[in-house]
Design a protein around this motif. Structure first.
Motif, PDB file in Angstrom:
ATOM      1  N   SER A   1       0.948  -1.975   8.671  1.00  0.00           N
ATOM      2  CA  SER A   1       1.769  -2.568   9.267  1.00  0.00           C
ATOM      3  C   SER A   1       3.119  -1.471   9.244  1.00  0.00           C
ATOM      4  O   SER A   1       2.990  -0.576   8.453  1.00  0.00           O
ATOM      5  CB  SER A   1       2.399  -3.605   8.361  1.00  0.00           C
TER       6      SER A   1
ATOM      7  N   GLN B   1      -8.270  -0.175   4.123  1.00  0.00           N
ATOM      8  CA  GLN B   1      -7.101  -1.165   4.578  1.00  0.00           C
ATOM      9  C   GLN B   1      -7.924  -2.216   5.656  1.00  0.00           C
ATOM     10  O   GLN B   1      -8.852  -1.978   6.215  1.00  0.00           O
ATOM     11  CB  GLN B   1      -6.071  -0.299   5.513  1.00  0.00           C
TER      12      GLN B   1
ATOM     13  N   VAL C   1       6.263   0.669   8.247  1.00  0.00           N
ATOM     14  CA  VAL C   1       7.481   0.541   7.074  1.00  0.00           C
ATOM     15  C   VAL C   1       8.182   1.753   7.561  1.00  0.00           C
ATOM     16  O   VAL C   1       7.782   2.860   7.611  1.00  0.00           O
ATOM     17  CB  VAL C   1       6.685   0.789   5.706  1.00  0.00           C
TER      18      VAL C   1
ATOM     19  N   SER D   1      -1.882 -10.225   6.673  1.00  0.00           N
ATOM     20  CA  SER D   1      -1.296  -9.130   5.577  1.00  0.00           C
ATOM     21  C   SER D   1      -2.047  -8.183   5.684  1.00  0.00           C
ATOM     22  O   SER D   1      -3.392  -8.005   5.521  1.00  0.00           O
ATOM     23  CB  SER D   1      -1.319  -9.976   4.318  1.00  0.00           C
ATOM     24  N   THR D   2      -1.457  -6.758   6.081  1.00  0.00           N
ATOM     25  CA  THR D   2      -2.274  -5.789   6.171  1.00  0.00           C
ATOM     26  C   THR D   2      -1.291  -4.399   5.792  1.00  0.00           C
ATOM     27  O   THR D   2      -0.219  -4.479   6.248  1.00  0.00           O
ATOM     28  CB  THR D   2      -3.001  -5.303   7.229  1.00  0.00           C
ATOM     29  N   THR D   3      -1.816  -3.653   5.073  1.00  0.00           N
ATOM     30  CA  THR D   3      -0.830  -2.454   4.846  1.00  0.00           C
ATOM     31  C   THR D   3      -0.881  -1.480   5.934  1.00  0.00           C
ATOM     32  O   THR D   3      -0.149  -0.509   6.115  1.00  0.00           O
ATOM     33  CB  THR D   3      -1.531  -1.552   3.739  1.00  0.00           C
TER      34      THR D   3
ATOM     35  N   THR E   1       1.994  -8.223   9.157  1.00  0.00           N
ATOM     36  CA  THR E   1       3.212  -7.911   8.253  1.00  0.00           C
ATOM     37  C   THR E   1       2.736  -7.163   6.970  1.00  0.00           C
ATOM     38  O   THR E   1       1.462  -7.332   6.844  1.00  0.00           O
ATOM     39  CB  THR E   1       4.275  -8.510   8.014  1.00  0.00           C
ATOM     40  N   HIS E   2       3.385  -6.501   6.272  1.00  0.00           N
ATOM     41  CA  HIS E   2       2.995  -5.817   5.041  1.00  0.00           C
ATOM     42  C   HIS E   2       2.816  -6.910   4.067  1.00  0.00           C
ATOM     43  O   HIS E   2       3.571  -7.591   3.848  1.00  0.00           O
ATOM     44  CB  HIS E   2       3.892  -4.757   4.770  1.00  0.00           C
TER      45      HIS E   2
ATOM     46  N   TYR F   1      10.870  -3.213   6.619  1.00  0.00           N
ATOM     47  CA  TYR F   1       9.270  -3.405   6.784  1.00  0.00           C
ATOM     48  C   TYR F   1       9.325  -4.182   8.174  1.00  0.00           C
ATOM     49  O   TYR F   1      10.389  -5.140   8.394  1.00  0.00           O
ATOM     50  CB  TYR F   1       8.652  -4.262   6.010  1.00  0.00           C
TER      51      TYR F   1
END
Length: 301
Positions: free
Chosen positions: A220, A7, A222, A216-218, A168-169, A234
């Motif tokens: 984030s 990630q 949720v 952008s990164t996972t 954010t995702h 999200y």
């Protein structure tokens, strides 16, 4: 060897980090700062000493917590493995440790109190609908919120320079790439820009947009199934310099490799080695006026 998919790490890199030195006598960390003074707009009277103003201080507290993990490696596995199993285990645990630390930081930053739900027409997460997606208009509103509060931009964000961070995702970024204003910018951009650090909109990469450095990164927030009709919601976090801080034991992340030995009576036949890590730290939001949190649904799957 098949690589582990990693990630994108963001939160520790952007944070202000304060070390806790040995002998601090407490696991409670206190972040302090002075409050603003009202402007002194009343003219002084000749020969008369003014009343003066007392300084006031703002304090934020957070408690240190310890995280860590380790794994066993047997002598048989180490002997039969065609690489250094201890080295490879160290790499795997390194990914685990860094993503764990970043996740703990993200969870705190996502708890900010300046929250806009959906497109701003609803006031709770469970009312966010599938149509409420990230747009250029909403990004501009976030940036305006920070600018109106005189929040300082990051002076050395990667490549772009002076900008706010908007994290954010990837699912949310997908919606932004369908926004008409963003598409027009892509079509207008030159394929051979004179400024190589402008954020490559021509190739569709997310970079600098409307005053924010979009990341952008996972890693984030949720909120699974918490929107209207059970849709996923999200988090979109837009913030400036000094929004949050991390405090950790001086020396930061510690790693441990134990291969046994003659003094280790717990493993008399030296059948096991261990590889592990440990981190003691905490995160605190320093100023909610420097942080804008938006929660919205992803419109396309």
């Amino acid at each position: 060897l098949i690589d582990i998919l990693k990630q994108k790490l963001v939160w520790y890199k952007i944070a202000k980090v304060f070390p806790v030195v040995k002998g601090s006598n407490s696991k409670t960390v206190i972040f302090r700062g002075f409050n603003r003074l009202a402007l002194a707009l009343t003219p002084l009277v000749e020969g008369v000493t003014p009343a003066g103003t007392n300084l006031t201080m703002n304090s934020i507290t957070a408690v240190l917590s310890q995280y860590g993990d380790f794994t066993y490696i047997t002598d048989v596995a180490e002997f039969l493995y065609d690489r250094s199993l201890i080295k490879d285990a160290s790499d795997v645990l390194g990914i685990q440790s860094s993503e764990t630390i970043d996740t703990t930081i993200m969870n705190v930053v996502a708890s900010g109190t300046n929250v806009i739900y959906g497109n701003g027409t609803v006031n709770a997460r469970n009312l966010v609908t599938a149509a409420m997606t990230l747009t250029t208009t909403l990004i501009t509103r976030d940036v305006r919120f920070l600018e109106r509060n005189n929040v300082e931009k990051f002076s050395a964000m990667p490549m772009i320079g002076s900008a706010y961070a908007l994290v954010t995702h990837p699912d949310v970024i997908y919606d932004l790439r369908l926004d008409s204003s963003f598409i027009n910018a892509v079509n207008y951009s030159s394929p051979t820009p004179s400024n190589e650090y402008r954020g490559d909109l021509f190739t569709g990469e997310v970079g600098y947009w409307m005053g924010g450095r979009i990341i952008s990164t996972t890693l984030s927030p949720v909120f699974v199934g918490q929107g209207s009709g059970g849709v996923n919601v999200y988090g979109v976090l837009c913030f400036g310099k000094g929004a949050y801080a991390v405090s950790e034991f001086s020396g930061g992340l510690q790693t441990f490799i134990h291969t046994g030995g003659v003094q280790d009576t717990s493993d008399p036949l030296e059948q096991r080695s261990t590889v592990g890590w440990k981190w003691e730290g905490t995160t605190a939001i320093l100023d909610n006026l420097r942080l804008r949190s938006e929660e919205r649904r992803v419109g396309k799957e």
